[in-house]
Design an enzyme around this catalytic site. Structure first.
Site, PDB file in Angstrom:
ATOM      1  N   ASP A   1       0.681  -1.347   0.004  1.00  0.00           N
ATOM      2  CA  ASP A   1       0.120   0.127   0.023  1.00  0.00           C
ATOM      3  C   ASP A   1       0.894   1.360  -0.066  1.00  0.00           C
ATOM      4  O   ASP A   1       1.959   1.435   0.852  1.00  0.00           O
ATOM      5  CB  ASP A   1      -0.798   0.069   1.432  1.00  0.00           C
ATOM      6  CG  ASP A   1      -1.700  -1.104   1.406  1.00  0.00           C
ATOM      7  OD1 ASP A   1      -1.535  -2.299   1.080  1.00  0.00           O
ATOM      8  OD2 ASP A   1      -2.804  -0.879   1.856  1.00  0.00           O
TER       9      ASP A   1
ATOM     10  N   HIS B   1      -1.012   4.574  -0.509  1.00  0.00           N
ATOM     11  CA  HIS B   1      -2.221   5.458  -0.047  1.00  0.00           C
ATOM     12  C   HIS B   1      -1.528   6.976  -0.301  1.00  0.00           C
ATOM     13  O   HIS B   1      -1.888   7.648   0.413  1.00  0.00           O
ATOM     14  CB  HIS B   1      -2.290   5.199   1.360  1.00  0.00           C
ATOM     15  CG  HIS B   1      -3.213   4.112   1.688  1.00  0.00           C
ATOM     16  ND1 HIS B   1      -4.512   4.087   1.182  1.00  0.00           N
ATOM     17  CD2 HIS B   1      -2.857   2.781   2.187  1.00  0.00           C
ATOM     18  CE1 HIS B   1      -5.101   2.791   1.569  1.00  0.00           C
ATOM     19  NE2 HIS B   1      -4.055   1.919   2.124  1.00  0.00           N
TER      20      HIS B   1
ATOM     21  N   ASP C   1      -4.000  -0.413  -3.361  1.00  0.00           N
ATOM     22  CA  ASP C   1      -4.029   1.071  -2.566  1.00  0.00           C
ATOM     23  C   ASP C   1      -3.092   1.954  -2.848  1.00  0.00           C
ATOM     24  O   ASP C   1      -2.460   2.300  -2.042  1.00  0.00           O
ATOM     25  CB  ASP C   1      -4.191   0.485  -1.041  1.00  0.00           C
ATOM     26  CG  ASP C   1      -5.393  -0.356  -0.487  1.00  0.00           C
ATOM     27  OD1 ASP C   1      -6.207  -0.484  -1.262  1.00  0.00           O
ATOM     28  OD2 ASP C   1      -5.592  -0.433   0.679  1.00  0.00           O
TER      29      ASP C   1
ATOM     30  N   ASP D   1      -6.505   7.269  -1.455  1.00  0.00           N
ATOM     31  CA  ASP D   1      -7.097   7.421  -0.184  1.00  0.00           C
ATOM     32  C   ASP D   1      -6.322   7.721   1.015  1.00  0.00           C
ATOM     33  O   ASP D   1      -5.105   7.529   0.925  1.00  0.00           O
ATOM     34  CB  ASP D   1      -8.164   6.198  -0.055  1.00  0.00           C
ATOM     35  CG  ASP D   1      -9.499   6.170  -0.662  1.00  0.00           C
ATOM     36  OD1 ASP D   1      -9.848   7.237  -1.173  1.00  0.00           O
ATOM     37  OD2 ASP D   1     -10.129   5.135  -0.713  1.00  0.00           O
ATOM     38  N   ARG D   2      -6.848   8.476   1.688  1.00  0.00           N
ATOM     39  CA  ARG D   2      -6.104   8.992   3.129  1.00  0.00           C
ATOM     40  C   ARG D   2      -5.071   9.905   2.744  1.00  0.00           C
ATOM     41  O   ARG D   2      -4.929  10.820   3.425  1.00  0.00           O
ATOM     42  CB  ARG D   2      -5.619   7.643   3.694  1.00  0.00           C
ATOM     43  CG  ARG D   2      -6.816   6.886   4.468  1.00  0.00           C
ATOM     44  CD  ARG D   2      -6.139   5.637   5.442  1.00  0.00           C
ATOM     45  NE  ARG D   2      -7.349   4.978   5.923  1.00  0.00           N
ATOM     46  CZ  ARG D   2      -7.740   5.337   7.193  1.00  0.00           C
ATOM     47  NH1 ARG D   2      -7.059   6.321   7.779  1.00  0.00           N
ATOM     48  NH2 ARG D   2      -8.580   4.595   7.650  1.00  0.00           N
TER      49      ARG D   2
ATOM     50  N   ASN E   1      -8.169  -3.182  -1.987  1.00  0.00           N
ATOM     51  CA  ASN E   1      -9.748  -2.568  -1.907  1.00  0.00           C
ATOM     52  C   ASN E   1     -10.017  -1.155  -1.918  1.00  0.00           C
ATOM     53  O   ASN E   1     -11.502  -0.835  -1.959  1.00  0.00           O
ATOM     54  CB  ASN E   1     -10.060  -3.212  -0.538  1.00  0.00           C
ATOM     55  CG  ASN E   1      -9.373  -2.405   0.499  1.00  0.00           C
ATOM     56  OD1 ASN E   1      -8.071  -2.392   0.753  1.00  0.00           O
ATOM     57  ND2 ASN E   1      -9.944  -1.779   1.360  1.00  0.00           N
ATOM     58  N   HIS E   2      -9.166  -0.278  -1.959  1.00  0.00           N
ATOM     59  CA  HIS E   2      -9.520   1.154  -2.050  1.00  0.00           C
ATOM     60  C   HIS E   2      -9.679   1.490  -3.324  1.00  0.00           C
ATOM     61  O   HIS E   2     -10.105   2.902  -3.619  1.00  0.00           O
ATOM     62  CB  HIS E   2      -8.487   1.867  -1.329  1.00  0.00           C
ATOM     63  CG  HIS E   2      -8.662   2.064   0.290  1.00  0.00           C
ATOM     64  ND1 HIS E   2      -9.083   3.043   0.825  1.00  0.00           N
ATOM     65  CD2 HIS E   2      -8.136   1.041   1.238  1.00  0.00           C
ATOM     66  CE1 HIS E   2      -9.273   2.856   2.272  1.00  0.00           C
ATOM     67  NE2 HIS E   2      -8.664   1.761   2.355  1.00  0.00           N
TER      68      HIS E   2
ATOM     69  N   HIS F   1      -3.645  -8.217  -2.977  1.00  0.00           N
ATOM     70  CA  HIS F   1      -3.731  -7.227  -2.184  1.00  0.00           C
ATOM     71  C   HIS F   1      -4.280  -7.730  -0.784  1.00  0.00           C
ATOM     72  O   HIS F   1      -3.894  -7.574   0.350  1.00  0.00           O
ATOM     73  CB  HIS F   1      -4.765  -6.290  -2.498  1.00  0.00           C
ATOM     74  CG  HIS F   1      -5.044  -5.145  -1.601  1.00  0.00           C
ATOM     75  ND1 HIS F   1      -4.254  -4.044  -1.481  1.00  0.00           N
ATOM     76  CD2 HIS F   1      -6.161  -4.792  -0.679  1.00  0.00           C
ATOM     77  CE1 HIS F   1      -4.260  -3.357  -0.256  1.00  0.00           C
ATOM     78  NE2 HIS F   1      -5.601  -3.626  -0.115  1.00  0.00           N
TER      79      HIS F   1
ATOM     80  N   ARG G   1     -14.225  -7.299   9.128  1.00  0.00           N
ATOM     81  CA  ARG G   1     -14.335  -6.157   8.223  1.00  0.00           C
ATOM     82  C   ARG G   1     -15.990  -6.539   7.714  1.00  0.00           C
ATOM     83  O   ARG G   1     -16.167  -5.397   6.976  1.00  0.00           O
ATOM     84  CB  ARG G   1     -13.384  -6.418   6.889  1.00  0.00           C
ATOM     85  CG  ARG G   1     -12.108  -6.336   7.275  1.00  0.00           C
ATOM     86  CD  ARG G   1     -11.046  -6.356   6.321  1.00  0.00           C
ATOM     87  NE  ARG G   1      -9.742  -6.369   6.477  1.00  0.00           N
ATOM     88  CZ  ARG G   1      -9.039  -5.090   6.531  1.00  0.00           C
ATOM     89  NH1 ARG G   1      -9.490  -4.212   6.291  1.00  0.00           N
ATOM     90  NH2 ARG G   1      -7.751  -5.288   6.765  1.00  0.00           N
TER      91      ARG G   1
ATOM     92  N   HIS H   1      -2.534  -4.731   2.583  1.00  0.00           N
ATOM     93  CA  HIS H   1      -4.094  -4.565   3.252  1.00  0.00           C
ATOM     94  C   HIS H   1      -4.001  -4.124   4.670  1.00  0.00           C
ATOM     95  O   HIS H   1      -5.042  -3.317   4.909  1.00  0.00           O
ATOM     96  CB  HIS H   1      -4.669  -5.745   2.935  1.00  0.00           C
ATOM     97  CG  HIS H   1      -6.428  -5.648   3.217  1.00  0.00           C
ATOM     98  ND1 HIS H   1      -6.933  -4.719   2.714  1.00  0.00           N
ATOM     99  CD2 HIS H   1      -7.128  -6.588   3.609  1.00  0.00           C
ATOM    100  CE1 HIS H   1      -8.090  -4.844   2.997  1.00  0.00           C
ATOM    101  NE2 HIS H   1      -8.322  -5.957   3.356  1.00  0.00           N
TER     102      HIS H   1
END
Length: 462
Positions: free
Chosen positions: A139, A141, A168, A171-172, A200-201, A252, A331, A358
C-alpha cells in the site's frame, strides 16, 4: 523541522536489507540503521523552475519516454510543494490526463485476472535468457513523496527490473491522484516491467469515504466528476493477483473461496442447463486459479454474488492464527484463513511464498497474535511449504491522524532475485520529512480506524 532548517542540512535515507532464509525462525530484528530522509522544500514562489516542462503535454506520437516520466515526477514534486490543489490542471491539463488514462486503461483491461510474470526473458538479439529482479510494493495510499523515495531507492523500473504494486494507491494521503497518474505513466512506458494490481481502496465506496473522490473533484474543479469517472473505469481494469516465476503469489488481501456450481435438471424443451451458484459459508473451501481467472473483476462494489464473491475475497481477506476458512466478521467482507489454509494453498499450487498487503499499523495493533507493522512488513505464517508475509509501503501512516501519538511505522518493499525468487529480501525505509503542508480530503477525525466494520448497505450501488 522548519523549511530553513530543512534547506541547511540533508540526510539520505538508506534502506535496510535482510534476507529471510530459515522458515523455522522469525525474521531477524532490523537495527535502527535507517535515517530520516530530509525533504528539501522548494522556494515558496509559484513560478516553476525553468528546467520543468510545464504544462505537461501528450507526445504527438502517443509514446512516452523516460524523459517524459522524469519531467512528470519533477512537476508533481514541485507542484505539491508550491501550488494549491486546485491548480493541478496548470500542471496536468485534463486532456493530457484523459490521454494517459485511456491508453493505460486499454492495457489493464487486456490483462488477465491473475498475471503470470516470468522474470526470465528471451533476448532476441543474443538468443540468451536475461534474468530480471522483481520488486514488490505494498500500500502507498497517496503518499507521493514516500513513493518517489522508494522508486529511487529500489531503482526505477527498467528492462532488467520488474515492479509489482499490490494495490491501494489512493485514499487517506493528500496526493492519491498524482500517485496513481505516475504509476499509470510508468505502466504505459514499460508495460511488461510494471504491473499494477487492484486494492480494496480502488473502489467507488472506499474512495467516497476516504478522500480520493473529493481530492479529484477539488483538483479538477468543473472537470472533476469527469476525471473521477475515468479513474473508476481504470480501477475496473486492474488485475487481481499475480504469480511470479511460478512460485510467488501476490494479491492485495490474499486467499479466496471456491464457489460450488451445481447444474440443475434440464427442463423439457431447453437446450442448456440452468447453473445454480451456491456460496454456502458452512462449507467454505479454497478456490482454484481457474475460478479466479473467470471472476468478473469489473464489479467495483457490492453486491458481490456467486462467482463475484472471489474478487471481494482477494481484495478484503486477512490471515488468522485460527485454523480453517471463515467469513471475515471484523471487516464484514472477505475471509479469514489460518496457517493450514496457507499450507494447503502453497502445496497444491507448488508455491513458496504469498505476499499480501492490506493491513497497516492501525489495523495490526488490534490483531492478537500478529506482529505489528513497525518495519513495514510482518511474517504471518511459516508452514512446511513456505510462508505468508504482509507488506505495507506507506511509512508514518496514515498521513492525517486525530491523535497526538503517531504510529511512526516504516514502509517496506520486497526484492525477489534469481535463481528461485522465493526468498524475500526486505528493504525498510522511513518517511520522507517534512511532508509538504496539505489538508485532508476526508474527515479523518470521524474515520480513524481503517479496520472498522464496513457499512455494507452504503456500499451497494445502483
Amino acid at each position: 523541522m522548519s523549511a530553513s532548517e530543512s534547506n541547511s542540512s540533508s540526510t539520505t535515507c538508506s534502506s535496510t536489507m535482510i534476507v529471510v532464509t530459515d522458515l523455522a525462525e522469525p525474521p531477524p530484528t532490523l537495527e535502527s540503521t535507517t535515517t530520516n530522509s530530509t525533504y528539501l522544500l522548494s522556494s515558496s514562489s509559484s513560478s516553476p523552475p525553468p528546467e520543468l516542462d510545464l504544462p505537461l503535454s501528450w507526445p504527438p506520437d502517443g509514446k512516452l519516454s523516460l524523459d517524459w516520466i522524469h519531467n512528470l515526477i519533477a512537476c508533481f514534486d514541485w507542484s505539491s510543494k508550491n501550488l494549491p490543489p486546485s491548480e493541478l490542471p496548470s500542471v496536468l491539463p485534463v486532456n493530457v490526463f484523459d490521454s494517459l488514462v485511456l491508453v493505460a486503461s486499454k492495457m489493464l483491461h487486456k490483462e488477465p485476472n491473475c498475471l503470470s510474470i516470468d522474470p526470465f526473458r528471451s533476448n532476441s538479439d543474443s538468443g540468451a535468457d536475461s534474468v530480471e529482479t522483481v520488486v514488490v510494493v505494498g500500500d502507498v495510499h497517496g503518499q507521493l513523496h514516500d513513493l518517489l523515495f522508494l522508486l529511487r531507492d529500489a531503482g526505477y523500473p527498467s528492462d532488467n527490473r520488474i515492479f509489482i504494486f499490490n494495490g491501494d494507491y489512493v485514499d487517506r494521503g493528500a496526493w492519491g491522484l498524482e500517485t496513481f497518474v505516475l504509476l499509470l505513466a510508468w505502466k504505459v512506458f514499460l508495460p511488461h516491467n510494471i504491473y499494477l494490481l487492484r486494492g480494496n481502496h480502488e473502489s467507488k465506496y472506499c474512495t467516497s469515504v476516504y478522500g480520493f473522490e473529493k481530492e479529484v473533484l477539488t483538483k479538477y474543479g468543473d472537470k472533476g466528476k469527469h476525471a473521477y469517472r475515468k479513474c473508476l473505469g481504470c480501477f475496473e481494469g486492474l488485475p487481481l493477483a499475480s504469480i511470479i516465476a511460478g512460485c510467488v503469489y501476490t494479491a492485495h488481501g490474499g486467499l479466496f473461496r471456491s464457489i460450488p456450481v451445481t447444474p440443475s435438471k434440464r427442463p423439457k424443451g431447453k437446450k442448456n442447463r440452468r447453473i445454480v451458484v451456491n456460496p454456502d459459508v458452512r462449507c467454505l473451501s479454497l478456490g482454484s486459479f481457474e475460478e479466479l481467472s473467470t471472476a468478473r473483476r469489473s464489479v467495483l462494489d457490492p453486491p458481490w454474488e456467486g462467482p463475484n464473491l472471489i474478487p471481494g475475497d482477494v481484495l478484503w481477506s486477512d490471515p488468522s492464527m485460527t485454523p480453517g476458512l471463515s467469513p471475515n466478521k471484523e471487516r464484514g467482507i472477505g475471509l479469514w484463513w489460518g496457517p493450514d489454509c496457507t499450507e494447503e494453498f502453497l502445496k497444491s499450487h507448488q508455491l513458496k511464498l504469498i505476499i499480501r498487503s492490506h493491513e497497516g499499523p492501525d489495523a495490526r495493533e488490534k490483531r492478537d497474535g500478529f506482529a505489528g507493522m513497525e518495519e513495514g512488513y510482518s511474517i504471518d505464517h511459516v508452514v512446511e511449504s513456505g510462508k505468508l508475509i504482509t507488506l505495507f509501503s506507506a511509512p508514518d501512516y496514515p498521513q492525517f491522524q486525530a491523535t497526538e501519538k503517531r504510529y511512526n511505522n516504516k514502509g517496506a518493499y520486497v526484492v525477489l532475485q534469481p535463481p528461485d525468487f522465493g526468498t524475500p529480501i526486505f528493504h525498510s525505509f522511513e518517511a520522507v520529512t517534512p511532508r509538504p503542508k496539505a489538508n485532508a480530503f476526508y474527515d479523518y477525525e470521524d474515520v480513524i480506524d481503517s479496520d472498522e466494520e464496513l457499512d455494507l448497505a452504503s456500499m451497494v450501488t445502483a
